[in-house]
Enzyme design. Structure first.
Site, PDB file in Angstrom:
ATOM      1  N   HIS A   1       0.821  -1.542  -0.067  1.00  0.00           N
ATOM      2  CA  HIS A   1      -0.410  -0.032   0.312  1.00  0.00           C
ATOM      3  C   HIS A   1       1.045   1.475  -0.163  1.00  0.00           C
ATOM      4  O   HIS A   1       0.154   2.158   0.244  1.00  0.00           O
ATOM      5  CB  HIS A   1      -1.119   0.113   1.158  1.00  0.00           C
ATOM      6  CG  HIS A   1      -0.479  -0.389   2.495  1.00  0.00           C
ATOM      7  ND1 HIS A   1       0.471   0.824   3.234  1.00  0.00           N
ATOM      8  CD2 HIS A   1       0.466  -1.190   3.000  1.00  0.00           C
ATOM      9  CE1 HIS A   1       1.205   0.206   3.981  1.00  0.00           C
ATOM     10  NE2 HIS A   1       0.618  -0.355   4.320  1.00  0.00           N
TER      11      HIS A   1
ATOM     12  N   HIS B   1       8.880   7.602   4.507  1.00  0.00           N
ATOM     13  CA  HIS B   1       7.323   6.620   3.822  1.00  0.00           C
ATOM     14  C   HIS B   1       6.937   8.328   3.153  1.00  0.00           C
ATOM     15  O   HIS B   1       6.697   9.179   4.031  1.00  0.00           O
ATOM     16  CB  HIS B   1       6.617   5.774   3.736  1.00  0.00           C
ATOM     17  CG  HIS B   1       6.160   5.968   4.809  1.00  0.00           C
ATOM     18  ND1 HIS B   1       6.456   5.802   6.350  1.00  0.00           N
ATOM     19  CD2 HIS B   1       4.598   6.574   5.134  1.00  0.00           C
ATOM     20  CE1 HIS B   1       5.458   6.097   6.761  1.00  0.00           C
ATOM     21  NE2 HIS B   1       4.538   6.299   6.514  1.00  0.00           N
TER      22      HIS B   1
ATOM     23  N   HIS C   1       2.779   9.649   1.415  1.00  0.00           N
ATOM     24  CA  HIS C   1       1.218   9.251   1.704  1.00  0.00           C
ATOM     25  C   HIS C   1       1.123  10.199  -0.092  1.00  0.00           C
ATOM     26  O   HIS C   1       1.143  11.397   0.132  1.00  0.00           O
ATOM     27  CB  HIS C   1       0.813   9.812   2.518  1.00  0.00           C
ATOM     28  CG  HIS C   1       1.076   8.636   4.212  1.00  0.00           C
ATOM     29  ND1 HIS C   1       0.150   7.800   4.691  1.00  0.00           N
ATOM     30  CD2 HIS C   1       1.710   9.134   4.792  1.00  0.00           C
ATOM     31  CE1 HIS C   1       0.831   6.716   5.067  1.00  0.00           C
ATOM     32  NE2 HIS C   1       1.464   7.743   5.498  1.00  0.00           N
TER      33      HIS C   1
ATOM     34  N   GLU D   1      -2.312  13.305   4.757  1.00  0.00           N
ATOM     35  CA  GLU D   1      -2.696  13.295   5.539  1.00  0.00           C
ATOM     36  C   GLU D   1      -3.151  13.934   6.597  1.00  0.00           C
ATOM     37  O   GLU D   1      -4.302  14.368   6.920  1.00  0.00           O
ATOM     38  CB  GLU D   1      -2.270  11.891   6.437  1.00  0.00           C
ATOM     39  CG  GLU D   1      -1.937  10.798   5.307  1.00  0.00           C
ATOM     40  CD  GLU D   1      -1.714   9.630   6.300  1.00  0.00           C
ATOM     41  OE1 GLU D   1      -1.118   9.082   6.902  1.00  0.00           O
ATOM     42  OE2 GLU D   1      -3.027   8.669   5.867  1.00  0.00           O
TER      43      GLU D   1
ATOM     44  N   HIS E   1       7.012  10.813   5.479  1.00  0.00           N
ATOM     45  CA  HIS E   1       6.572  10.215   7.280  1.00  0.00           C
ATOM     46  C   HIS E   1       8.410  10.175   7.144  1.00  0.00           C
ATOM     47  O   HIS E   1       8.024   8.989   7.465  1.00  0.00           O
ATOM     48  CB  HIS E   1       5.632   9.613   8.117  1.00  0.00           C
ATOM     49  CG  HIS E   1       4.015  10.266   7.909  1.00  0.00           C
ATOM     50  ND1 HIS E   1       2.633   9.340   8.037  1.00  0.00           N
ATOM     51  CD2 HIS E   1       3.589  11.232   7.540  1.00  0.00           C
ATOM     52  CE1 HIS E   1       1.931  10.092   7.702  1.00  0.00           C
ATOM     53  NE2 HIS E   1       2.476  11.588   7.761  1.00  0.00           N
TER      54      HIS E   1
ATOM     55  N   THR F   1      -1.003   6.071  11.273  1.00  0.00           N
ATOM     56  CA  THR F   1      -2.394   6.585  10.475  1.00  0.00           C
ATOM     57  C   THR F   1      -2.968   5.158   9.915  1.00  0.00           C
ATOM     58  O   THR F   1      -3.636   5.963   8.692  1.00  0.00           O
ATOM     59  CB  THR F   1      -2.090   8.076   9.376  1.00  0.00           C
ATOM     60  OG1 THR F   1      -0.896   7.564   8.939  1.00  0.00           O
ATOM     61  CG2 THR F   1      -1.671   8.760  10.618  1.00  0.00           C
ATOM     62  N   HIS F   2      -2.266   4.514  10.103  1.00  0.00           N
ATOM     63  CA  HIS F   2      -3.202   2.753   9.058  1.00  0.00           C
ATOM     64  C   HIS F   2      -2.498   1.471  10.334  1.00  0.00           C
ATOM     65  O   HIS F   2      -1.919   1.956  11.487  1.00  0.00           O
ATOM     66  CB  HIS F   2      -2.347   2.934   7.717  1.00  0.00           C
ATOM     67  CG  HIS F   2      -0.645   2.465   8.252  1.00  0.00           C
ATOM     68  ND1 HIS F   2      -0.864   0.759   8.171  1.00  0.00           N
ATOM     69  CD2 HIS F   2      -0.267   3.158   7.264  1.00  0.00           C
ATOM     70  CE1 HIS F   2       1.145   1.109   7.857  1.00  0.00           C
ATOM     71  NE2 HIS F   2       1.272   1.884   7.382  1.00  0.00           N
TER      72      HIS F   2
HETATM   73  N1  LIG Z   1       1.981   6.572   8.814  1.00  0.00           N
HETATM   74  S1  LIG Z   1       2.649   6.090   9.805  1.00  0.00           S
HETATM   75  O1  LIG Z   1       1.676   6.502  10.903  1.00  0.00           O
HETATM   76  O2  LIG Z   1       3.848   6.859   9.676  1.00  0.00           O
HETATM   77  C1  LIG Z   1       2.970   4.701  10.337  1.00  0.00           C
HETATM   78  C2  LIG Z   1       2.207   3.635  10.184  1.00  0.00           C
HETATM   79  C3  LIG Z   1       1.890   2.665  10.175  1.00  0.00           C
HETATM   80  C4  LIG Z   1       3.160   1.729  10.414  1.00  0.00           C
HETATM   81  N2  LIG Z   1       3.459   0.650  10.864  1.00  0.00           N
HETATM   82  C5  LIG Z   1       2.750  -0.380  10.789  1.00  0.00           C
HETATM   83  C6  LIG Z   1       3.460  -1.607  10.851  1.00  0.00           C
HETATM   84  N3  LIG Z   1       4.209  -0.694  12.612  1.00  0.00           N
HETATM   85  C7  LIG Z   1       4.115  -2.189  13.268  1.00  0.00           C
HETATM   86  C8  LIG Z   1       5.442  -2.974  12.376  1.00  0.00           C
HETATM   87  C9  LIG Z   1       5.799  -4.047  13.729  1.00  0.00           C
HETATM   88  C10 LIG Z   1       6.485  -3.396  15.005  1.00  0.00           C
HETATM   89  F1  LIG Z   1       6.291  -4.507  16.124  1.00  0.00           F
HETATM   90  C11 LIG Z   1       4.680  -3.181  15.555  1.00  0.00           C
HETATM   91  C12 LIG Z   1       3.809  -2.093  14.442  1.00  0.00           C
HETATM   92  F2  LIG Z   1       3.667  -1.357  15.098  1.00  0.00           F
HETATM   93  C13 LIG Z   1       4.386   0.533  12.112  1.00  0.00           C
HETATM   94  O3  LIG Z   1       4.938   0.238  12.736  1.00  0.00           O
HETATM   95  C14 LIG Z   1       4.531   3.046  10.758  1.00  0.00           C
HETATM   96  C15 LIG Z   1       4.249   4.473  10.846  1.00  0.00           C
HETATM   97 ZN   LIG Z   2       3.119   7.525   7.429  1.00  0.00          ZN
END
Ligand SMILES: NS(=O)(=O)c1ccc(-n2ccn(-c3ccc(F)cc3F)c2=O)cc1
Ligand SMILES: [Zn+2]
Length: 255
Positions: free
Chosen positions: A61, A91, A93, A103, A116, A196-197
């Site tokens: 995604h 990364h 968005h 976002e 981000h 945010t996801h």
């Molecule tokens: N878009 S953001 O808010 O920067 C964002 C959204 C989701 C994540 N993300 C997704 C899965 N993980 C994750 C991966 C490994 C783990 F052990 C725990 C997690 F939450 C995580 O940090 C990381 C960053």
């Molecule tokens: Zn993000």
């Protein structure tokens, strides 16, 4: 599995991730005239080492540029943060067109895309996973992208996308200066929120730079050439969650 389509998108996430309806969710709309200038906010100390950037991966995604925070680390401290936070990945968005893909919004205005830079508190926690279970576990530095002249630093990321067209593909991506993606001014807003996801954990100190960086329409369009699936091979046209209720949270300004 969760995604950004009508059947599996942000409006459905609460069914599998109840915290989606939590009271500290992200992103938010930043109402600049309600943000309180906080003179006690220190300036941010950002030290990124090009040697810690290792690879770029298509995660279905979105794509992540992965930082290996072992040796010459990339770290941020100061500002609203207590302690040292290590860069884990960065990364972007984006949306189906360049007129709205961010976002966070500012006074209801969306930007073309949003960067981000995801960090975790490795002083206090043994792993990123553990950090995400704590309110002071993570910090995300956020830069808005607006359409203008091409961004030289971003061009290196855009060129690498050609090697990670499909989900789970990864490629070496080294010696990249993530600091080149930061705006000239480090004035920022900050508030407490969530990933945010999914898993949407409420573990993030958000730091949002007021000044956007410019990227060309072509550069942002290249994000949408990434393919999301194994077999279905559809382009990743959007991956932005809409703003969530502030629920009385305070947004502070460093300026
Ligand atoms: N878009 S953001 O808010 O920067 C964002 C959204 C989701 C994540 N993300 C997704 C899965 N993980 C994750 C991966 C490994 C783990 F052990 C725990 C997690 F939450 C995580 O940090 C990381 C960053
Ligand atoms: Zn993000």
């Amino acid at each position: 599995n969760w995604g950004y389509d009508a059947h599996n998108g942000p409006e459905q996430w609460h069914k599998t991730y109840p915290i989606a309806s939590g009271n500290a969710q992200s992103p938010i709309d930043i109402k600049s005239n309600e943000a309180k200038t906080d003179g006690s906010l220190k300036s941010l100390s950002i030290n990124y080492s090009p040697g810690s950037i290792k690879s770029i991966v298509n995660i279905g995604h979105s794509f992540h540029v992965v930082s290996d925070d072992k040796e010459n680390a990339s770290v941020v401290k100061g500002g609203p943060l207590q302690g040292t936070y290590h860069l884990n990945q960065f990364h972007f968005h984006w949306g189906p067109s360049n007129d709205f893909g961010s976002e966070h919004t500012v006074n209801g205005k969306g930007y073309a895309a949003e960067l981000h830079l995801v960090h975790w508190n490795s002083d206090k926690y043994a792993s990123f996973a553990e950090a995400t279970k704590n309110p002071d576990g993570c910090a995300v530095l956020t830069v808005f992208l607006e359409v203008g002249s091409a961004h030289p630093g971003l061009q290196k990321v855009v060129e690498a996308l050609g090697h990670i067209k499909t989900k789970d593909q990864q490629a070496a991506f080294t010696n990249f200066d993530a600091a080149s993606l930061l705006p000239a001014s480090l004035d920022y807003w900050t508030y407490f929120g969530s990933l945010t996801h999914p898993p949407l954990l409420e573990c993030v100190t958000w730091v949002i730079f007021r000044e956007p960086i410019k990227a060309s329409a072509d550069q942002i369009n290249k994000f949408r050439t990434l393919l999301s699936g194994g077999e279905q091979q559809c382009p990743i046209v959007k991956n932005n969650r809409p703003p969530q209720p502030l629920n009385g949270r305070e947004v502070k300004a460093s300026f």
